[in-house]
Design an enzyme around this catalytic site. Structure first.
Site, PDB file in Angstrom:
ATOM      1  N   LYS A  43      86.917 -34.878 148.815  1.00 39.90           N
ATOM      2  CA  LYS A  43      87.692 -33.797 148.195  1.00 39.90           C
ATOM      3  C   LYS A  43      87.002 -33.270 146.932  1.00 39.90           C
ATOM      4  CE  LYS A  43      92.321 -34.967 149.891  1.00 39.90           C
ATOM      5  NZ  LYS A  43      92.737 -33.595 150.252  1.00 39.90           N
ATOM      6  N   ASP A  50      83.997 -46.259 140.323  1.00 41.53           N
ATOM      7  CA  ASP A  50      84.999 -46.975 141.112  1.00 41.53           C
ATOM      8  C   ASP A  50      85.683 -45.920 141.975  1.00 41.53           C
ATOM      9  OD1 ASP A  50      87.206 -48.238 142.173  1.00 41.53           O
ATOM     10  OD2 ASP A  50      87.798 -49.228 140.309  1.00 41.53           O
ATOM     11  N   THR A  56      75.387 -44.587 142.523  1.00 37.83           N
ATOM     12  CA  THR A  56      76.592 -45.074 141.849  1.00 37.83           C
ATOM     13  C   THR A  56      76.960 -46.476 142.328  1.00 37.83           C
ATOM     14  OG1 THR A  56      78.200 -44.217 143.473  1.00 37.83           O
ATOM     15  CG2 THR A  56      77.429 -42.686 141.771  1.00 37.83           C
ATOM     16  N   LYS A 111      88.152 -48.056 159.787  1.00 37.05           N
ATOM     17  CA  LYS A 111      87.043 -47.315 160.383  1.00 37.05           C
ATOM     18  C   LYS A 111      87.532 -46.346 161.465  1.00 37.05           C
ATOM     19  CE  LYS A 111      83.923 -48.895 157.720  1.00 37.05           C
ATOM     20  NZ  LYS A 111      83.419 -47.989 156.660  1.00 37.05           N
ATOM     21  N   TYR A 151      90.217 -54.145 158.895  1.00 35.46           N
ATOM     22  CA  TYR A 151      88.963 -53.461 158.579  1.00 35.46           C
ATOM     23  C   TYR A 151      88.637 -52.437 159.670  1.00 35.46           C
ATOM     24  CZ  TYR A 151      83.954 -52.594 158.198  1.00 35.46           C
ATOM     25  OH  TYR A 151      82.730 -51.987 158.129  1.00 35.46           O
ATOM     26  N   SER A 185      80.453 -45.353 158.809  1.00 35.47           N
ATOM     27  CA  SER A 185      81.513 -45.963 159.597  1.00 35.47           C
ATOM     28  C   SER A 185      80.990 -47.283 160.156  1.00 35.47           C
ATOM     29  CB  SER A 185      81.954 -44.998 160.703  1.00 35.47           C
ATOM     30  OG  SER A 185      82.991 -45.545 161.475  1.00 35.47           O
ATOM     31  N   ASN A 189      79.451 -44.535 151.198  1.00 37.39           N
ATOM     32  CA  ASN A 189      79.043 -45.844 151.697  1.00 37.39           C
ATOM     33  C   ASN A 189      79.890 -47.001 151.162  1.00 37.39           C
ATOM     34  OD1 ASN A 189      76.988 -47.839 152.784  1.00 37.39           O
ATOM     35  ND2 ASN A 189      76.777 -48.231 150.598  1.00 37.39           N
TER      36      ASN A 189
END
Length: 315
Positions: free
Chosen positions: A159, A99, A75, A195, A191, A177, A126
């Site tokens: 989920k 998205d 995707t 993480k 950022y 991560s 990712n």
């Protein structure tokens, strides 16, 4: 006395011979058959669902999984960026527009991928990007947008995937991560904060879904020569002159970092997804462990130096 025990995963019946001093004795031929059946089952090609397949690690891992004979639901935000996969790998890949900030779309795409291949063995979260700017510089809107992708987008995938993984009796969630989920840096502090949240969410998740046969692993890369510094992977916050020199020095330091070869990483990922007992965390590269060890030693030294004050606060 002979008893028959059905082994549903391997599709054959194993004879069990009852004796006084041993519950089960199996002849050598049966052991060998069982061994080969287990090996065949474990080597069965996996089905991956990968977000952010168009560049960086996502692109490399998508192609590597397909090259080893696995199937992939790939995707990306722009379908044209991954359309070449369909041409190259044919029916082993399903390319879809996604998205991750749109929860309804995430659910629909995951279900489409599940029904297309009949199962999803590996969910690879990712998709993400970095926000560059000091804590003072970045606007709240910038920070909210960052969390929409890096945290809430990842949560939407998790989920939507969990009911499907429970239905099929298990699966493996991989969350990409960073070493910056264990220690932070200036200028990219927001950022790093995503993480740190990402790490906490997956650590909790691992304990919550273990009984369903669902495994969870955090993939923590160090510095690599990917497109992570490209305009598509970075957003620059509005700058303040007072931080110009500081940021200049920081950016120069980043340029001097030794970067790993991202094409060397797929085998490590495969060892994790093929493992019977995969780790909760896996570092990629040789720089992260020494850096994290140093950071934790410094934290322990500080906590121990202030131990008396901490203990007195117990009451």
């Amino acid at each position: 006395m002979i008893r028959l025990k059905q082994l549903p995963h391997f599709g054959f019946i194993l004879p069990q011979f009852g004796y006084k001093k041993a519950n089960v004795i199996i002849d050598l031929c049966t052991i060998l058959i069982l061994k080969f059946k287990i090996m065949e089952y474990q080597k069965e090609n996996k089905v991956w669902f990968i977000t952010g397949s168009s560049r960086g690690f996502g692109r490399i891992w998508t192609e590597a999984a397909l090259e080893r004979g696995d199937k992939v639901v790939a995707t990306a935000r722009r379908l044209e960026s991954i359309s070449y996969l369909q041409e190259k790998y044919g029916e082993n890949v399903l390319t879809l527009t996604l998205d991750v900030t749109k929860a309804d779309q995430v659910k629909a795409i995951l279900e489409q991928g599940y029904h297309h291949f009949g199962r999803l063995d590996v969910i690879l979260n990712n998709a993400g990007y970095s926000l560059v700017g000091t804590i003072e510089e970045a606007s709240l809107d910038d920070v909210r947008a960052l969390y929409e992708t890096n945290i809430f987008g990842a949560l939407s995938v998790i989920k939507a995937a969990l009911p499907l993984l429970r239905k099929q009796g298990g699966g493996h969630i991989l969350g990409v991560s960073s070493s910056l989920g264990l220690e932070s840096m200036p200028v990219i502090g927001y950022y790093c904060s995503t993480k740190w949240a990402f790490e906490a969410i997956h650590e909790s998740l691992a304990a919550e879904v273990k009984s369903f046969g669902i495994k969870v692993t955090l993939i923590e890369p160090g510095a690599y020569a990917t497109e992570f510094g490209s305009p598509e992977s970075l957003k620059m916050a509005s700058g303040l002159d007072i931080y110009s020199d500081f940021k200049g020095q920081f950016v120069q330091g980043l340029r001097n970092l030794e970067r790993g070869n991202p094409n060397a990483t797929p085998e490590a990922l495969f060892k994790v997804v093929d493992a019977k007992q995969p780790p909760l965390r896996l570092f990629l590269g040789n720089q992260t462990l020494p850096s994290v060890r140093k950071a934790y030693n410094e934290r322990l030294a500080t906590w121990e130096a202030w131990e008396e004050v901490s203990n007195a606060a117990q009451g």
